[in-house]
Design a protein around this motif. Structure first.
Motif, mmCIF file in Angstrom:
data_model
loop_
_atom_site.group_PDB
_atom_site.id
_atom_site.type_symbol
_atom_site.label_atom_id
_atom_site.label_comp_id
_atom_site.label_asym_id
_atom_site.label_seq_id
_atom_site.Cartn_x
_atom_site.Cartn_y
_atom_site.Cartn_z
ATOM 1 N N GLU A 1 66.736 59.482 33.369
ATOM 2 C CA GLU A 1 65.379 59.157 32.915
ATOM 3 C C GLU A 1 65.130 59.691 31.508
ATOM 4 N N LEU A 2 65.590 60.904 31.247
ATOM 5 C CA LEU A 2 65.407 61.495 29.919
ATOM 6 C C LEU A 2 66.184 60.722 28.858
ATOM 7 N N LEU A 3 67.397 60.311 29.181
ATOM 8 C CA LEU A 3 68.195 59.528 28.228
ATOM 9 C C LEU A 3 67.517 58.201 27.925
ATOM 10 N N ALA A 4 66.951 57.560 28.935
ATOM 11 C CA ALA A 4 66.225 56.305 28.708
ATOM 12 C C ALA A 4 65.004 56.554 27.827
ATOM 13 N N LEU A 5 64.297 57.630 28.073
ATOM 14 C CA LEU A 5 63.137 57.996 27.261
ATOM 15 C C LEU A 5 63.543 58.231 25.806
ATOM 16 N N LEU A 6 64.596 58.984 25.610
ATOM 17 C CA LEU A 6 65.086 59.268 24.253
ATOM 18 C C LEU A 6 65.514 57.988 23.543
ATOM 19 N N GLU A 7 66.206 57.123 24.266
ATOM 20 C CA GLU A 7 66.675 55.858 23.684
ATOM 21 C C GLU A 7 65.485 54.963 23.325
ATOM 22 N N GLN A 8 64.508 54.853 24.204
ATOM 23 C CA GLN A 8 63.319 54.022 23.937
ATOM 24 C C GLN A 8 62.610 54.462 22.665
ATOM 25 N N ARG A 9 62.625 55.746 22.378
ATOM 26 C CA ARG A 9 61.931 56.273 21.216
ATOM 27 C C ARG A 9 62.828 56.377 19.990
ATOM 28 N N GLY A 10 64.054 55.908 20.107
ATOM 29 C CA GLY A 10 64.978 55.935 18.979
ATOM 30 C C GLY A 10 65.433 57.330 18.605
ATOM 31 N N LEU A 11 65.337 58.266 19.526
ATOM 32 C CA LEU A 11 65.661 59.660 19.211
ATOM 33 C C LEU A 11 67.140 59.996 19.358
ATOM 34 N N THR A 12 67.931 59.056 19.857
ATOM 35 C CA THR A 12 69.364 59.325 20.017
ATOM 36 C C THR A 12 70.167 58.854 18.811
ATOM 37 N N ARG A 13 69.490 58.290 17.824
ATOM 38 C CA ARG A 13 70.183 57.787 16.634
ATOM 39 C C ARG A 13 70.288 58.880 15.581
ATOM 40 N N GLY A 14 71.270 58.763 14.726
ATOM 41 C CA GLY A 14 71.467 59.757 13.672
ATOM 42 C C GLY A 14 72.365 60.874 14.156
ATOM 43 N N PRO A 15 72.748 61.746 13.236
ATOM 44 C CA PRO A 15 73.635 62.855 13.607
ATOM 45 C C PRO A 15 72.957 63.798 14.601
ATOM 46 N N PRO A 16 73.699 64.316 15.572
ATOM 47 C CA PRO A 16 73.106 65.218 16.565
ATOM 48 C C PRO A 16 72.319 66.374 15.944
ATOM 49 N N ALA A 17 72.764 66.911 14.826
ATOM 50 C CA ALA A 17 72.081 68.046 14.197
ATOM 51 C C ALA A 17 70.685 67.687 13.687
ATOM 52 N N GLU A 18 70.402 66.393 13.520
ATOM 53 C CA GLU A 18 69.098 65.968 12.998
ATOM 54 C C GLU A 18 68.158 65.480 14.102
#
Length: 168
Positions: A121-138
């Motif tokens: 559920e958290l991964l889906a939430l993060l993906e929906q908000r575009g928060l999984t894009r970009g380098p992990p450190a950012e």
């Protein structure tokens, strides 16, 4: 003493997490955190999804300005039903609700979990908000796991490119 510790950590580029205990101590814990936070942007705190009050606490913390860092946990203390959810599905549902609120409010959230269903559920939430894009450190999140607990779970998140912190 605490100010010196926070300053030393900041000099080394490190954050400090102001931990949380059982429900009778939450108000005092958050009051001290609130007093320290303006002078120490490297200070984060913990919220427990088990407690009814955590949504109100999250909103108050978000109102304190940008740069909020929260470690979100289910909570290990057996709390009375007058102050806390007692059923696992309710605690998990509130966890995801709090994660959504904090992420939408701009906070950096440490998602402390070993729960597969909740992680999905958290991964889906993060993906929906575009928060999984970009380098992990950012990114404005990281998964947090306890050392020795479900090591393969943490590794699978890391292998998928998510930032993971292992607590010792």
């Amino acid at each position: 003493l605490v100010g010196g510790l926070l300053q030393a950590a900041a000099r080394d580029g490190r954050g400090v997490c102001w931990e949380m205990e059982d429900s009778p101590t939450v108000t005092a814990t958050l009051e001290v955190f609130g007093a320290l936070r303006p002078r120490h942007p490297n200070l984060g705190c913990v919220l427990q999804s088990r407690l009814f009050r955590s949504e109100e606490d999250a909103r108050a913390l978000l109102a304190g300005g940008p740069g909020l860092v929260v470690r979100l946990v289910k909570g290990i203390y057996l709390e009375p039903p007058a102050v806390a959810f007692t059923a696992a599905p309710d605690i998990a549902r509130n966890y995801v609700r709090l994660a959504r609120l904090l992420l939408d409010g701009g906070a950096f959230v440490g998602l402390a979990t070993h729960d597969d269903a909740m992680a999905r559920e958290l991964l889906a939430l993060l993906e929906q908000r575009g928060l999984t894009r970009g380098p992990p450190a950012e990114r404005r999140y990281e998964f947090q796991c306890l050392m020795g607990v479900r090591r393969e779970f943490a590794q699978s998140l890391r292998d998928a490119g998510h930032p993971v912190r292992v607590y010792v």
